[in-house]
Scaffold this motif. Structure first.
Motif, PDB file in Angstrom:
ATOM      1  N   LYS A   1      64.046 -26.547   5.506  1.00  0.00           N
ATOM      2  CA  LYS A   1      65.149 -26.941   5.866  1.00  0.00           C
ATOM      3  C   LYS A   1      65.902 -25.415   5.539  1.00  0.00           C
ATOM      4  CE  LYS A   1      65.161 -31.180   6.863  1.00  0.00           C
ATOM      5  NZ  LYS A   1      66.296 -32.037   7.754  1.00  0.00           N
ATOM      6  N   MET A   2      65.598 -24.656   4.402  1.00  0.00           N
ATOM      7  CA  MET A   2      65.975 -23.551   4.173  1.00  0.00           C
ATOM      8  C   MET A   2      65.672 -22.507   5.208  1.00  0.00           C
ATOM      9  SD  MET A   2      64.759 -22.678   0.196  1.00  0.00           S
ATOM     10  CE  MET A   2      65.103 -23.959  -1.078  1.00  0.00           C
ATOM     11  N   LEU A   3      64.372 -22.506   5.695  1.00  0.00           N
ATOM     12  CA  LEU A   3      64.184 -21.630   6.671  1.00  0.00           C
ATOM     13  C   LEU A   3      64.783 -21.801   8.058  1.00  0.00           C
ATOM     14  CD1 LEU A   3      62.232 -19.576   8.018  1.00  0.00           C
ATOM     15  CD2 LEU A   3      60.443 -20.923   8.473  1.00  0.00           C
ATOM     16  N   ALA A   4      65.144 -23.055   8.397  1.00  0.00           N
ATOM     17  CA  ALA A   4      65.936 -23.408   9.601  1.00  0.00           C
ATOM     18  C   ALA A   4      67.382 -22.931   9.369  1.00  0.00           C
ATOM     19  CB  ALA A   4      65.745 -25.171   9.806  1.00  0.00           C
ATOM     20  N   ILE A   5      67.864 -22.959   8.284  1.00  0.00           N
ATOM     21  CA  ILE A   5      69.471 -22.652   8.035  1.00  0.00           C
ATOM     22  C   ILE A   5      69.433 -21.255   8.081  1.00  0.00           C
ATOM     23  CG2 ILE A   5      71.154 -22.471   6.236  1.00  0.00           C
ATOM     24  CD1 ILE A   5      70.104 -25.368   5.226  1.00  0.00           C
ATOM     25  N   GLY A   6      68.500 -20.346   7.444  1.00  0.00           N
ATOM     26  CA  GLY A   6      68.460 -19.093   7.479  1.00  0.00           C
ATOM     27  C   GLY A   6      68.203 -18.715   8.969  1.00  0.00           C
ATOM     28  N   ARG A   7      67.321 -19.252   9.606  1.00  0.00           N
ATOM     29  CA  ARG A   7      67.103 -18.775  11.013  1.00  0.00           C
ATOM     30  C   ARG A   7      68.460 -19.088  12.143  1.00  0.00           C
ATOM     31  NH1 ARG A   7      63.006 -22.382  13.284  1.00  0.00           N
ATOM     32  NH2 ARG A   7      64.803 -23.418  14.219  1.00  0.00           N
ATOM     33  N   ALA A   8      68.935 -20.156  11.839  1.00  0.00           N
ATOM     34  CA  ALA A   8      70.234 -20.373  12.513  1.00  0.00           C
ATOM     35  C   ALA A   8      71.322 -19.559  11.900  1.00  0.00           C
ATOM     36  CB  ALA A   8      70.749 -21.763  12.299  1.00  0.00           C
ATOM     37  N   MET A   9      71.383 -18.870  10.775  1.00  0.00           N
ATOM     38  CA  MET A   9      72.385 -17.937  10.295  1.00  0.00           C
ATOM     39  C   MET A   9      72.205 -16.753  10.970  1.00  0.00           C
ATOM     40  SD  MET A   9      74.350 -19.621   8.802  1.00  0.00           S
ATOM     41  CE  MET A   9      75.518 -18.033   8.366  1.00  0.00           C
ATOM     42  N   LEU A  10      71.065 -16.164  11.566  1.00  0.00           N
ATOM     43  CA  LEU A  10      70.693 -14.955  12.103  1.00  0.00           C
ATOM     44  C   LEU A  10      71.185 -14.943  13.617  1.00  0.00           C
ATOM     45  CD1 LEU A  10      67.080 -14.866  11.261  1.00  0.00           C
ATOM     46  CD2 LEU A  10      69.002 -13.251  10.573  1.00  0.00           C
ATOM     47  N   SER A  11      71.865 -15.955  14.020  1.00  0.00           N
ATOM     48  CA  SER A  11      72.629 -15.829  15.265  1.00  0.00           C
ATOM     49  C   SER A  11      73.943 -15.484  15.115  1.00  0.00           C
ATOM     50  CB  SER A  11      72.578 -17.119  16.166  1.00  0.00           C
ATOM     51  OG  SER A  11      73.009 -18.461  15.538  1.00  0.00           O
ATOM     52  N   GLU A  12      74.520 -15.682  13.783  1.00  0.00           N
ATOM     53  CA  GLU A  12      75.930 -15.361  13.409  1.00  0.00           C
ATOM     54  C   GLU A  12      76.756 -16.245  14.015  1.00  0.00           C
ATOM     55  OE1 GLU A  12      76.208 -10.981  14.339  1.00  0.00           O
ATOM     56  OE2 GLU A  12      75.652 -10.588  12.359  1.00  0.00           O
ATOM     57  N   PRO A  13      76.613 -17.498  13.732  1.00  0.00           N
ATOM     58  CA  PRO A  13      77.483 -18.613  14.292  1.00  0.00           C
ATOM     59  C   PRO A  13      78.731 -18.614  13.459  1.00  0.00           C
ATOM     60  CG  PRO A  13      76.072 -19.680  12.501  1.00  0.00           C
ATOM     61  CD  PRO A  13      75.482 -18.085  12.632  1.00  0.00           C
ATOM     62  N   SER A  14      79.727 -19.026  14.230  1.00  0.00           N
ATOM     63  CA  SER A  14      81.118 -19.252  13.813  1.00  0.00           C
ATOM     64  C   SER A  14      81.169 -20.607  13.166  1.00  0.00           C
ATOM     65  CB  SER A  14      82.231 -18.999  14.698  1.00  0.00           C
ATOM     66  OG  SER A  14      81.870 -19.575  15.811  1.00  0.00           O
ATOM     67  N   VAL A  15      80.261 -21.466  13.652  1.00  0.00           N
ATOM     68  CA  VAL A  15      80.268 -23.081  13.390  1.00  0.00           C
ATOM     69  C   VAL A  15      78.781 -23.293  13.330  1.00  0.00           C
ATOM     70  CG1 VAL A  15      80.438 -25.380  14.166  1.00  0.00           C
ATOM     71  CG2 VAL A  15      82.187 -23.543  14.850  1.00  0.00           C
ATOM     72  N   LEU A  16      78.189 -23.666  12.063  1.00  0.00           N
ATOM     73  CA  LEU A  16      76.905 -24.256  11.816  1.00  0.00           C
ATOM     74  C   LEU A  16      76.791 -25.778  11.679  1.00  0.00           C
ATOM     75  CD1 LEU A  16      73.786 -23.265  11.074  1.00  0.00           C
ATOM     76  CD2 LEU A  16      74.801 -23.324   8.514  1.00  0.00           C
ATOM     77  N   LEU A  17      75.972 -26.317  12.489  1.00  0.00           N
ATOM     78  CA  LEU A  17      75.894 -27.861  12.521  1.00  0.00           C
ATOM     79  C   LEU A  17      74.394 -28.056  11.906  1.00  0.00           C
ATOM     80  CD1 LEU A  17      76.936 -27.917  16.437  1.00  0.00           C
ATOM     81  CD2 LEU A  17      78.349 -28.418  14.608  1.00  0.00           C
ATOM     82  N   LEU A  18      74.735 -29.024  11.195  1.00  0.00           N
ATOM     83  CA  LEU A  18      73.530 -29.481  10.128  1.00  0.00           C
ATOM     84  C   LEU A  18      73.270 -30.869  10.168  1.00  0.00           C
ATOM     85  CD1 LEU A  18      74.924 -27.321   7.315  1.00  0.00           C
ATOM     86  CD2 LEU A  18      72.441 -27.100   7.984  1.00  0.00           C
ATOM     87  N   ASP A  19      72.213 -31.193  10.699  1.00  0.00           N
ATOM     88  CA  ASP A  19      71.766 -32.916  10.919  1.00  0.00           C
ATOM     89  C   ASP A  19      70.757 -33.180   9.639  1.00  0.00           C
ATOM     90  OD1 ASP A  19      71.448 -35.649  11.786  1.00  0.00           O
ATOM     91  OD2 ASP A  19      70.573 -34.934  13.682  1.00  0.00           O
ATOM     92  N   GLU A  20      71.476 -33.966   8.676  1.00  0.00           N
ATOM     93  CA  GLU A  20      70.695 -34.397   7.604  1.00  0.00           C
ATOM     94  C   GLU A  20      69.689 -33.434   6.838  1.00  0.00           C
ATOM     95  OE1 GLU A  20      70.852 -37.515   6.279  1.00  0.00           O
ATOM     96  OE2 GLU A  20      71.504 -38.606   7.840  1.00  0.00           O
ATOM     97  N   PRO A  21      70.427 -32.227   6.435  1.00  0.00           N
ATOM     98  CA  PRO A  21      70.067 -30.942   5.858  1.00  0.00           C
ATOM     99  C   PRO A  21      69.068 -31.445   4.453  1.00  0.00           C
ATOM    100  CG  PRO A  21      72.217 -30.829   5.336  1.00  0.00           C
ATOM    101  CD  PRO A  21      71.911 -31.932   6.394  1.00  0.00           C
ATOM    102  N   THR A  22      69.389 -32.596   3.878  1.00  0.00           N
ATOM    103  CA  THR A  22      68.528 -33.043   2.622  1.00  0.00           C
ATOM    104  C   THR A  22      67.733 -34.110   2.995  1.00  0.00           C
ATOM    105  OG1 THR A  22      70.207 -34.594   1.522  1.00  0.00           O
ATOM    106  CG2 THR A  22      70.543 -32.020   1.243  1.00  0.00           C
ATOM    107  N   GLU A  23      67.353 -34.537   4.152  1.00  0.00           N
ATOM    108  CA  GLU A  23      66.581 -35.492   4.361  1.00  0.00           C
ATOM    109  C   GLU A  23      64.774 -35.360   3.814  1.00  0.00           C
ATOM    110  OE1 GLU A  23      64.896 -38.882   7.527  1.00  0.00           O
ATOM    111  OE2 GLU A  23      65.381 -36.737   8.231  1.00  0.00           O
ATOM    112  N   GLY A  24      64.408 -35.950   2.772  1.00  0.00           N
ATOM    113  CA  GLY A  24      63.080 -35.670   2.469  1.00  0.00           C
ATOM    114  C   GLY A  24      62.866 -34.403   1.547  1.00  0.00           C
ATOM    115  N   VAL A  25      64.047 -34.172   0.833  1.00  0.00           N
ATOM    116  CA  VAL A  25      64.036 -32.914   0.145  1.00  0.00           C
ATOM    117  C   VAL A  25      64.168 -33.241  -1.125  1.00  0.00           C
ATOM    118  CG1 VAL A  25      65.229 -30.703  -0.249  1.00  0.00           C
ATOM    119  CG2 VAL A  25      65.061 -31.431   2.040  1.00  0.00           C
TER     120      VAL A  25
END
Length: 160
Positions: free
Chosen positions: A69-93
């Motif tokens: 999940k950390m990697l996915a969030i980091g990778r998404a941030m690399l596109s420099e979004p103005s809106v970050l959409l997260l679907d269940e970021p803590t499931e199974g964590v």
């Protein structure tokens, strides 16, 4: 199409399979950085999630659920979004990693819009300015995070 959504400023972290499992952490980040001209962008992600920087050559499929999940969030941030959409970021964590992810999301929410679909109520209400509680697909409660947290009806939706 996905590429238009990215260009429009949307970053997305899916609930399931959020990383390219056969690629290394380094390669996952490289994919996220393809459209980013800032040479320090990956470094900022690694500052956000130092655990990733310690294992750049590790295959992403061997990471724990939280690390993925950390990697996915980091990778998404690399596109420099103005809106970050997260679907269940803590499931199974694991709970310790949930705290780390929560801290990062709180910081991100000060910079960009963060939209979270989450069943971990504490995380959602700590990150959110505004919250919506859904019951069978309909908005049952809405208000500031504090208003929703203190609404006596919240318990009826959590444990019907």
């Amino acid at each position: 199409p996905t590429e238009q959504r990215v260009r429009a400023g949307f970053g997305y972290v899916p609930q399931d399979h959020p990383v390219f499992a056969r690629l290394t952490i380094r390669d996952n980040l490289a994919v996220g950085a393809l459209t980013n001209k800032d040479s320090r962008a990956v470094d900022r992600v690694l500052e956000m999630f130092p655990k990733l920087g310690q294992r750049l050559d590790q295959i992403a499929g061997t990471l724990s659920g939280g690390e993925r999940k950390m990697l996915a969030i980091g990778r998404a941030m690399l596109s420099e979004p103005s809106v970050l959409l997260l679907d269940e970021p803590t499931e199974g964590v694991w709970i310790g990693v949930i705290e780390e992810i929560t801290d990062r999301l709180i910081a991100l929410a000060k910079e960009i819009a963060v939209v979270i679909v989450e069943q971990h109520l504490d995380l959602a209400l700590r990150v959110a300015d505004h919250a919506f509680v859904l019951d069978r697909g309909r908005v049952a409660l809405t208000g500031t995070a504090d208003e929703v947290r203190n609404d006596p009806r919240l318990l009826q939706y959590l444990a019907p």
